[in-house]
Every structure is written in structure tokens, then in C-alpha cells.
Scaffold this active site. Structure first.
Site, PDB file in Angstrom:
ATOM      1  N   CYS A   1      13.469  11.056   6.495  1.00  0.00           N
ATOM      2  CA  CYS A   1      13.431  10.545   7.970  1.00  0.00           C
ATOM      3  C   CYS A   1      14.995  10.636   8.739  1.00  0.00           C
ATOM      4  O   CYS A   1      15.049  11.040   9.812  1.00  0.00           O
ATOM      5  CB  CYS A   1      13.093   9.006   8.062  1.00  0.00           C
TER       6      CYS A   1
ATOM      7  N   GLY B   1       6.752   5.123   7.948  1.00  0.00           N
ATOM      8  CA  GLY B   1       5.892   6.209   7.899  1.00  0.00           C
ATOM      9  C   GLY B   1       6.058   6.846   9.311  1.00  0.00           C
ATOM     10  O   GLY B   1       7.032   6.785  10.087  1.00  0.00           O
ATOM     11  N   GLY B   2       5.050   7.654   9.738  1.00  0.00           N
ATOM     12  CA  GLY B   2       5.140   8.585  10.649  1.00  0.00           C
ATOM     13  C   GLY B   2       5.053   7.644  12.117  1.00  0.00           C
ATOM     14  O   GLY B   2       4.477   6.615  12.088  1.00  0.00           O
TER      15      GLY B   2
ATOM     16  N   GLU C   1      -0.899   7.675  -0.314  1.00  0.00           N
ATOM     17  CA  GLU C   1      -2.347   7.937  -1.219  1.00  0.00           C
ATOM     18  C   GLU C   1      -1.912   8.921  -2.227  1.00  0.00           C
ATOM     19  O   GLU C   1      -2.150   8.868  -3.268  1.00  0.00           O
ATOM     20  CB  GLU C   1      -3.590   8.250  -0.514  1.00  0.00           C
TER      21      GLU C   1
ATOM     22  N   THR D   1       1.302   6.863  13.382  1.00  0.00           N
ATOM     23  CA  THR D   1       0.826   5.789  12.445  1.00  0.00           C
ATOM     24  C   THR D   1       1.218   4.558  12.873  1.00  0.00           C
ATOM     25  O   THR D   1       0.604   3.302  13.043  1.00  0.00           O
ATOM     26  CB  THR D   1       0.876   5.998  10.849  1.00  0.00           C
ATOM     27  N   GLY D   2       2.774   4.326  13.097  1.00  0.00           N
ATOM     28  CA  GLY D   2       3.326   2.922  13.164  1.00  0.00           C
ATOM     29  C   GLY D   2       2.744   2.385  14.663  1.00  0.00           C
ATOM     30  O   GLY D   2       2.766   1.328  14.800  1.00  0.00           O
TER      31      GLY D   2
ATOM     32  N   LYS E   1       0.646  -1.321   0.098  1.00  0.00           N
ATOM     33  CA  LYS E   1      -0.047   0.184   0.102  1.00  0.00           C
ATOM     34  C   LYS E   1       0.866   1.310   0.069  1.00  0.00           C
ATOM     35  O   LYS E   1       1.381   1.615   0.823  1.00  0.00           O
ATOM     36  CB  LYS E   1      -0.906   0.082   1.267  1.00  0.00           C
TER      37      LYS E   1
ATOM     38  N   GLU F   1       9.589  16.526  14.888  1.00  0.00           N
ATOM     39  CA  GLU F   1       9.986  16.256  13.468  1.00  0.00           C
ATOM     40  C   GLU F   1       9.244  17.268  12.634  1.00  0.00           C
ATOM     41  O   GLU F   1       8.166  17.318  12.607  1.00  0.00           O
ATOM     42  CB  GLU F   1       9.664  15.053  12.822  1.00  0.00           C
TER      43      GLU F   1
ATOM     44  N   GLU G   1       9.714   1.662  10.540  1.00  0.00           N
ATOM     45  CA  GLU G   1      10.681   2.670   9.956  1.00  0.00           C
ATOM     46  C   GLU G   1      10.148   3.963  10.337  1.00  0.00           C
ATOM     47  O   GLU G   1       9.244   4.086   9.482  1.00  0.00           O
ATOM     48  CB  GLU G   1      11.190   2.371   8.844  1.00  0.00           C
TER      49      GLU G   1
HETATM   50  P1  NAD Z   1       2.337   8.518   7.481  1.00  0.00           P
HETATM   51  O1  NAD Z   1       2.435   7.705   8.676  1.00  0.00           O
HETATM   52  O2  NAD Z   1       1.127   9.569   7.615  1.00  0.00           O
HETATM   53  O3  NAD Z   1       1.700   7.365   6.203  1.00  0.00           O
HETATM   54  C1  NAD Z   1       2.605   6.494   5.808  1.00  0.00           C
HETATM   55  C2  NAD Z   1       1.893   5.250   5.210  1.00  0.00           C
HETATM   56  O4  NAD Z   1       0.888   4.917   6.194  1.00  0.00           O
HETATM   57  C3  NAD Z   1       0.931   5.663   3.899  1.00  0.00           C
HETATM   58  O5  NAD Z   1       0.907   4.671   3.120  1.00  0.00           O
HETATM   59  C4  NAD Z   1      -0.363   5.998   4.900  1.00  0.00           C
HETATM   60  O6  NAD Z   1      -1.404   5.879   4.025  1.00  0.00           O
HETATM   61  C5  NAD Z   1      -0.430   4.664   5.685  1.00  0.00           C
HETATM   62  N1  NAD Z   1      -1.245   4.879   6.847  1.00  0.00           N
HETATM   63  C6  NAD Z   1      -1.819   6.012   7.360  1.00  0.00           C
HETATM   64  N2  NAD Z   1      -2.791   5.850   8.498  1.00  0.00           N
HETATM   65  C7  NAD Z   1      -2.717   4.123   8.356  1.00  0.00           C
HETATM   66  C8  NAD Z   1      -3.468   3.401   9.130  1.00  0.00           C
HETATM   67  N3  NAD Z   1      -4.326   3.925  10.127  1.00  0.00           N
HETATM   68  N4  NAD Z   1      -3.281   2.212   9.010  1.00  0.00           N
HETATM   69  C9  NAD Z   1      -2.481   1.744   8.050  1.00  0.00           C
HETATM   70  N5  NAD Z   1      -1.818   2.533   7.118  1.00  0.00           N
HETATM   71  C10 NAD Z   1      -1.861   4.033   7.439  1.00  0.00           C
HETATM   72  O7  NAD Z   1       3.503   9.038   7.087  1.00  0.00           O
HETATM   73  P2  NAD Z   1       3.964  10.019   5.860  1.00  0.00           P
HETATM   74  O8  NAD Z   1       3.484  11.439   5.928  1.00  0.00           O
HETATM   75  O9  NAD Z   1       3.347   9.524   4.437  1.00  0.00           O
HETATM   76  O10 NAD Z   1       5.604  10.090   5.660  1.00  0.00           O
HETATM   77  C11 NAD Z   1       6.375  10.742   6.626  1.00  0.00           C
HETATM   78  C12 NAD Z   1       6.670   9.993   7.611  1.00  0.00           C
HETATM   79  O11 NAD Z   1       7.428   8.850   7.477  1.00  0.00           O
HETATM   80  C13 NAD Z   1       8.025  10.916   8.468  1.00  0.00           C
HETATM   81  O12 NAD Z   1       7.562  10.724  10.005  1.00  0.00           O
HETATM   82  C14 NAD Z   1       9.152  10.209   8.107  1.00  0.00           C
HETATM   83  O13 NAD Z   1       9.990  10.404   9.201  1.00  0.00           O
HETATM   84  C15 NAD Z   1       8.903   8.877   8.030  1.00  0.00           C
HETATM   85  N6  NAD Z   1       9.775   8.095   7.398  1.00  0.00           N
HETATM   86  C16 NAD Z   1      10.625   7.150   8.012  1.00  0.00           C
HETATM   87  C17 NAD Z   1      11.324   6.433   7.188  1.00  0.00           C
HETATM   88  C18 NAD Z   1      12.413   5.559   7.883  1.00  0.00           C
HETATM   89  O14 NAD Z   1      13.197   4.720   7.083  1.00  0.00           O
HETATM   90  N7  NAD Z   1      12.570   5.629   9.267  1.00  0.00           N
HETATM   91  C19 NAD Z   1      11.895   6.703   5.831  1.00  0.00           C
HETATM   92  C20 NAD Z   1      10.599   7.470   5.262  1.00  0.00           C
HETATM   93  C21 NAD Z   1      10.068   8.377   5.863  1.00  0.00           C
END
Ligand code: NAD
Length: 502
Positions: free
Chosen positions: A290, A234-235, A184, A238-239, A181, A395, A256
Site C-alpha cells: 500500500c 484492503g482496497g 481468501e 471495498t473499504g 477474516k 493504484e 487502511e
Molecule cells: P480487497 O479490498 O479486495 O480485500 C481485502 C479484504 O476484504 C479481503 O479479506 C477480502 O476478502 C475482503 N472483502 C472483499 N469484499 C468484501 C466485502 N464486500 N465485505 C467485507 N469484506 C470484503 O483488497 P486486496 O486486493 O486483498 O488488497 C490489496 C489492497 O489493500 C490494495 O488497495 C492495498 O493498497 C490495500 N492495502 C492497504 C494497506 C494499508 O495499511 N493502508 C495495507 C495493505 C494493503
């Protein structure tokens, strides 16, 4: 200006277990952040698409023969994927630029990195070893690994093809089926990768790409009983949400997550190298990384000189049209993200920061034609904050550096480690003993000494604390997608003694 072309005029089909058709969900647009123009449209996956993709992935895992292939046979397909990525590199890099607005120089590097990832995991796949463990009885003991089945990857928008490849390659190498996934707002490269994987010979059904809202599609994938692992980038919030769902299912996850990484410039640093490294660390990808080095600690005796040189360097960066080879910094991903970065700079000022440089949207005097509609923001350096300030702790994910002087090494280590995040850190020093000790004392998943933001497929990557769980990359990265199994092979000439039959 020749920067914008459509990725596709037609609605893009999505990949449901190897079948290409319009998703059953709402229509989504991919917007080129440099101009605000729509470059692609697609229908997101529906919940019915998710169900179908996972059921068919499960069937393909059991029946396609992929998991049973010998490792060198799977590796051959991964090598072919790497080759196809390279053959289509320029087209992929241009599409990645249009989908997320990074400079073409960066997107070319991302595509090369994705190809390298498939090549590395092909090599890792054919050379990975199980082990015979020391026996403690009349049996031979072994540790072997089995593919998990259907696994899921959920990825963010900032480096899509790299995040996608980092999860697809080891999952396929392990013998799994994968449901991906993408974010979006940046779905295009995940679909391109799926096409390439199919063309290279990954059996139909093994790969699905399901674009859509995280809270709907990502949530349904995470909760599905046939999904045996989620690899998430991701964030942090969310993680944590996904980890809570995973706990209910007793499902392993890898995370991550975010960062607020410290870069430390000691008084004996080579200042040319350090200035170049700090600029690259925070302002490449417009800070949407990140691992961005967003907290800068500079030894007090060299603080003024270093900041003068850094400020001059930031002002000289070429910000603008991502299609130009010479551009160093493109726009931010969206208008709303730029608003969020702006609010952080305002917060910094309200917390007592002075703006050394930047602090505004890029003026129309610097942006021609359609670019004046893009989401550009100046490289920004804030000073005068303490490490406790929210602007120094949270962040921002944009081109905003918080610069602070430090007095002594003990305080430096304390402040560098004073963060909920612990993803990466940078150290600039000519004294290798000091740099080594500092590198061991700083808490972070990755530490760079006299370099920054260099990444290699062969070196494990991940974060401590709120920056993540588990590691990607490295040969052992494949084991994330496998279950470990202990095997005992009896060698006793006699029946087991308990039944007393001998
Ligand atoms: P985000 O957490 O908003 O979204 C990441 C993904 O999660 C997207 O595909 C989103 O649709 C999905 N998502 C959102 N809510 C969800 C839910 N309830 N259940 C399942 N999936 C869901 O993050 P973002 O704004 O897309 O990315 C930025 C963040 O990602 C920053 O915090 C950045 O530091 C982090 N990031 C980390 C790394 C790493 O390797 N540590 C690398 C790149 C980005």
C-alpha cells in the site's frame, strides 16, 4: 529447485471460536505464486460458521474473564504470543512464502514484525493510562476505557501475518474477542496465529479465523449486530462499501486503504541513498504494498543522471525464486493480478509513456523449471507521463514506477498532493530545512525523509482521504478497540440542590 513443499496434504481446519474443524463452505486452494502449485486446501467458513463464531465469541467475551484480567495479566499472554512466534519463526516465514510468494527474506522480516507487534501491545497494555480530568464541580471526573466486545478484522493478501497481528494484538490487549477474516487467497498465517494465541493462553472462544469470500463471509461479519467494530485493511472501494454498512449500524470502523505515494528527489539529495531508497520503495514486495513509492518526482537538473542510475539498479535486481536468500523480488500474487498489472503498463503506453526498463513478464530464459509457471513481472519504469495520467493516479499494486521531472517546489507540492490517495510520501534532500517544510506541506499519513518504507509499532500509521480513516499502531492503537467513558464521582457533602432538600 527446492522451493516448493506442501503446507499441508490434508484439508486445513479453520478456527471457529477456538474449535478446530473443517469449515462448512466451499473448498479453497492456497497457490504458491512462484510455481502455480497448490500448497494447501481448506474449506471456507459457511454463514452458519460465522453465526456460531460470533455468538460464541460474544459469550466468551462476557464469561471467559479475559476482559476482566488486569492489564499486566493480559500483557503476559501477549508477551508469550510474541515468544512463540519467535520460536516458530522459520516455519512461519516458509509458510508465509508459500502462501503468498514473497521472498523468504521479506517473510522473515514480516514474522519478526508480527512478534514485535504483540510485544509492543503487551507493553502498551500494561502501561496504558486512563486520566483524571479537571473537575468543574463537586465531583471528580475521569476518562476511562472499556473493551468493545466482539470486534472484526478483515485483512488483505499482501502482508498477511503483519496485517493480522496489527489488529489481533491491540484487540486482545484491549480485552476484546476477535473474529478475523483473512483474504481468501492467503488464509494460512491467520490460522497459524490463532493456534499460537491459543497455545499462549488466550481463552477458548475469543479468537475465530473465518476464511472465505469477502462479499459473503466478510459481508456477514460486518453486518452482524454483535460485531462492534470492523478494522479493515484492503482496497478503497471495498473499504467504502464496508463503511456504508457500518454507517447503518452506527459502528466505528478503521480503514487502511490504497495508495499512490509520491517520492520526491531534490537536486541536493545524496543520490546513492536516494537510488537505493526509491528502488526499495517501489520494487520490494514486487510493488504489492500500500505504501509503495509509485510516483517519482525528480528535480529537473538531476533527472537524467538519476534515472540512468535508477534504471541500472532496477535491471540489476534479483527477481526469481522466493526461497533463495538472495532473491529481492518474487512473483505477483496471482495470474489475474499480473494481467491487471500488464493492462496498466499497456494503458500507460497508450497515454504516451515510454518504457525505460521492464514492461514484460519475466522471460523463461530467466526462470528455471517450475518457476516458469510463476507470476513474475519485471521491475518497470515508465516515463513521459503527466501526473494527471490515469497510470500516475490509479493504484497498480505492482512493480511499476511512474517517473516525472519537476521544475520548482511549488509545482512539486501541488502535484504530489494531486491524488485521491494520501497514504505515504518520501523526500530525499540534504537540506534539512527544505525537507522539513516539504514534509509538512505534503498531505500523507506517513512521511519519510531520507529513508523509505520503515515502519514502527510505536508510530501511528494510516491514511488521509481515500487512503483511510483512523490510525493503527502506537500506544493509542488499543483505544480503537475500546469505548471511552466519562465518569463523575460526587464529592458534595450535601444533596444536589435542585430538589431543594437541604
Ligand atoms: P480487497 O479490498 O479486495 O480485500 C481485502 C479484504 O476484504 C479481503 O479479506 C477480502 O476478502 C475482503 N472483502 C472483499 N469484499 C468484501 C466485502 N464486500 N465485505 C467485507 N469484506 C470484503 O483488497 P486486496 O486486493 O486483498 O488488497 C490489496 C489492497 O489493500 C490494495 O488497495 C492495498 O493498497 C490495500 N492495502 C492497504 C494497506 C494499508 O495499511 N493502508 C495495507 C495493505 C494493503
Amino acid at each position: 529447485m527446492k522451493s516448493t513443499t506442501l503446507i499441508s496434504e490434508k484439508l486445513l481446519p479453520i478456527c471457529i471460536a477456538g474449535e478446530w474443524r473443517l469449515g462448512g463452505g466451499e473448498v479453497y486452494e492456497s497457490i504458491y505464486p512462484a510455481t502455480g502449485e497448490v500448497v494447501a486446501r481448506l474449506c471456507a467458513a459457511s454463514l452458519a460458521d460465522v453465526e456460531e463464531a460470533i455468538q460464541r465469541a460474544h459469550k466468551a467475551f462476557l464469561t471467559s474473564g479475559w476482559a476482566k484480567k488486569l492489564p499486566h495479566e493480559r500483557a503476559t499472554v501477549l508477551f508469550r504470543i510474541a515468544q512463540l512466534i519467535r520460536e516458530n519463526a522459520e516455519e512461519l516465514a516458509q509458510k508465509q512464502r508459500l502462501d503468498n510468494g514473497k521472498s523468504i527474506k521479506e517473510t522473515r522480516a514480516l514474522v519478526a514484525s508480527a512478534a514485535g507487534t504483540f510485544q509492543f501491545f503487551g507493553a502498551a497494555c500494561e502501561t496504558l493510562e486512563d486520566s483524571i480530568t479537571p473537575s468543574r464541580g463537586d465531583y471528580v471526573t475521569m476518562s476511562v476505557h472499556e473493551p468493545m466486545g466482539v470486534v472484526a478484522a478483515i485483512t488483505p493478501w499482501n502482508s498477511p501475518i503483519v496485517s493480522d497481528a496489527q489488529k489481533m494484538a491491540p484487540a486482545l490487549a484491549a480485552g476484546c474477542a476477535i473474529v478475523l477474516k483473512p483474504a481468501e487467497i492467503t488464509p494460512v498465517l491467520a490460522l497459524e496465529l490463532a493456534r499460537i494465541c491459543q497455545a499462549a493462553g488466550v481463552p477458548k472462544g475469543l479468537i475465530s479465523v473465518l476464511p472465505g469470500k469477502g462479499s459473503v463471509i466478510g459481508d456477514a461479519i460486518t453486518k452482524h449486530p454483535l460485531v462492534k467494530r470492523v478494522s479493515f485493511t484492503g482496497g478503497t472501494s471495498t473499504g467504502k462499501h464496508i463503511a456504508r454498512i457500518a454507517a447503518e449500524k452506527m459502528m466505528p470502523v478503521s480503514m487502511e486503504l490504497g495508495g499512490k505515494s509520491p517520492t520526491m528527489v531534490l537536486e541536493d539529495a545524496d543520490l546513492d541513498h536516494a537510488v537505493a531508497g526509491v528502488l526499495y520503495g517501489i520494487f520490494s514486495s514486487s510493488g504489492q504494498s500500500c505504501i509503495a513509492g509509485s510516483r517519482l518526482f525528480v528535480a529537473e537538473p538531476i533527472y537524467d543522471e538519476f534515472l540512468s542510475r535508477l534504471t541500472a539498479g532496477a535491471r540489476a535486481l534479483r527477481v526469481g525464486d522466493p526461497s533463495q536468500d538472495t532473491t529481492q523480488m518474487g512473483p505477483l500474487i496471482s495470474s489475474s493480478h499480473r494481467n491487471s498489472v500488464e493492462r496498466y503498463v499497456e494503458l500507460g503506453v497508450s497515454e504516451g509513456a515510454s518504457i525505460r526498463t521492464g514492461g514484460s513478464r519475466l522471460g523463461n530464459d530467466r526462470l528455471l523449471g517450475k518457476l516458469s509457471n510463476g507470476y513474475f513481472y519485471e521491475p518497470t519504469i515508465l516515463e513521459g507521463l503527466s501526473n494527471k495520467a490515469r497510470t500516475a493516479q490509479e493504484e497498480i499494486f505492482g512493480p511499476v514506477l511512474v517517473a516525472m521531472p519537476f521544475k520548482d517546489e511549488a509545482t512539486l507540492i501541488e502535484e504530489a498532493n494531486d491524488s485521491v490517495y494520501a497514504l505515504a510520501a518520501g523526500i530525499w534532500s540534504r537540506d534539512f530545512k527544505r525537507a522539513w517544510k516539504l514534509g509538512r506541506a505534503v498531505q500523507a499519513g506517513t512521511v519519510w525523509i531520507n529513508t523509505y518504507k520503515q515502519l514502527s509499532s510505536s508510530t501511528p500509521f494510516g491514511g488521509w482521504r481515500d487512503s483511510g480513516l483512523g490510525r493503527e499502531k502506537g500506544r493509542a492503537g488499543i483505544f480503537q478497540y475500546m469505548e471511552q467513558k466519562g465518569m463523575y464521582w460526587g464529592t458534595n457533602e450535601m444533596p444536589l440542590p435542585w430538589a431543594n432538600l437541604s
